[in-house]
Design a protein around this motif. Structure first.
Motif, short mmCIF file in Angstrom:
data_model
loop_
_atom_site.label_atom_id
_atom_site.label_comp_id
_atom_site.label_asym_id
_atom_site.label_seq_id
_atom_site.Cartn_x
_atom_site.Cartn_y
_atom_site.Cartn_z
N LEU A 101 11.13 17.48 27.43
CA LEU A 101 10.39 16.91 26.28
C LEU A 101 11.29 16.86 25.04
O LEU A 101 11.28 15.88 24.30
N GLU A 102 12.11 17.92 24.85
CA GLU A 102 13.03 17.95 23.70
C GLU A 102 14.00 16.79 23.79
O GLU A 102 14.28 16.12 22.80
N GLN A 103 14.48 16.53 25.01
CA GLN A 103 15.41 15.42 25.23
C GLN A 103 14.75 14.10 24.86
O GLN A 103 15.34 13.25 24.19
N LYS A 104 13.46 13.95 25.27
CA LYS A 104 12.72 12.70 24.96
C LYS A 104 12.59 12.51 23.45
O LYS A 104 12.73 11.42 22.94
N VAL A 105 12.25 13.61 22.74
CA VAL A 105 12.09 13.52 21.28
C VAL A 105 13.42 13.10 20.65
O VAL A 105 13.47 12.23 19.79
N ASN A 106 14.53 13.72 21.10
CA ASN A 106 15.85 13.39 20.53
C ASN A 106 16.25 11.95 20.80
O ASN A 106 16.92 11.32 19.99
N ASP A 107 15.82 11.42 21.97
CA ASP A 107 16.21 10.06 22.34
C ASP A 107 15.27 8.99 21.76
O ASP A 107 15.56 7.81 21.86
N SER A 108 14.12 9.41 21.18
CA SER A 108 13.16 8.40 20.73
C SER A 108 13.70 7.64 19.52
O SER A 108 14.48 8.17 18.73
#
Ligand code: HEC
Length: 161
Positions: free
Chosen positions: A34-41
């Motif tokens: 989820l952290e990765q998704k937030v950073n990539d958004s």
């Protein structure tokens, strides 16, 4: 008789411990993804907010001088929304600390629009434009020199009332 239960308790205890640690591992890997998704958004950059502000600044002028107060009211609020978005999304940029300086100038233009006062609108628009440039100077972007536009920014929109 009771002694026979002891190994069983130990086995159960160890089993529940390993279950617990694999549950924690699963949760950790979900948090990581989820952290990765937030950073990539996608997050608009400072320059994109400014380009939007530039368009609304130009439209605002032609709405105001044509006494199209409904459109002017719309445009000033679009600028305010972009300013709010900079405060919210550009917290990692040091220039954001200077953004509040534009708010009194925006309020002055807004007051002129609400009063439908064209003279006050023109004066406050000069103040607004000067404040844009004051900030650009303060944050070393003075080469982005903003001025009152000479011609409407778009030919496919009506600015007259
Ligand atoms: C924080 C103070 C600040 C204020 C207030 C401010 N700007 Fe900016 N502006 C910047 C910064 C920083 C940049 C460079 C952004 C970047 O990194 O791309 C910029 C860039 C710009 C650009 C160039 C955009 C591009 O990518 O071509 C324009 C046009 C612009 N601003 C217009 C305005 C207008 C119009 C106003 C007033 C209504 C205004 N700015 C108010 C800080 C400010």
């Amino acid at each position: 008789m009771k002694k026979n239960f002891i190994p069983l308790f130990i086995a159960l205890f160890l089993f529940s411990c390993s279950n617990e640690s694999s549950r924690i591992n699963r949760l950790q890997s979900r948090i990581d993804s989820l952290e990765q998704k937030v950073n990539d958004s996608y997050k608009p950059g400072f320059g994109e907010f400014m380009s939007a502000i530039q368009v609304h600044h130009a439209k605002l002028w032609f709405a105001g001088i044509n006494e199209n107060w409904a459109l002017a009211d719309f445009e000033i609020h679009e600028i305010m929304e972009n300013v709010d978005a900079i405060r919210k999304y550009e917290t990692d940029r040091s220039e954001s600390k200077s953004i509040p300086m534009i708010e009194p100038a925006l309020d002055t233009v807004n007051a002129a629009i609400q009063k439908k006062n064209i003279a006050q609108f023109k004066n406050s628009f000069v103040l607004l434009t000067n404040t844009c440039n004051t900030c650009h100077k303060d944050v070393n972007y003075s080469f982005n020199d903003v001025k009152i536009p000479d011609s409407p920014p778009f030919s496919n929109q009506v600015f007259k009332k």
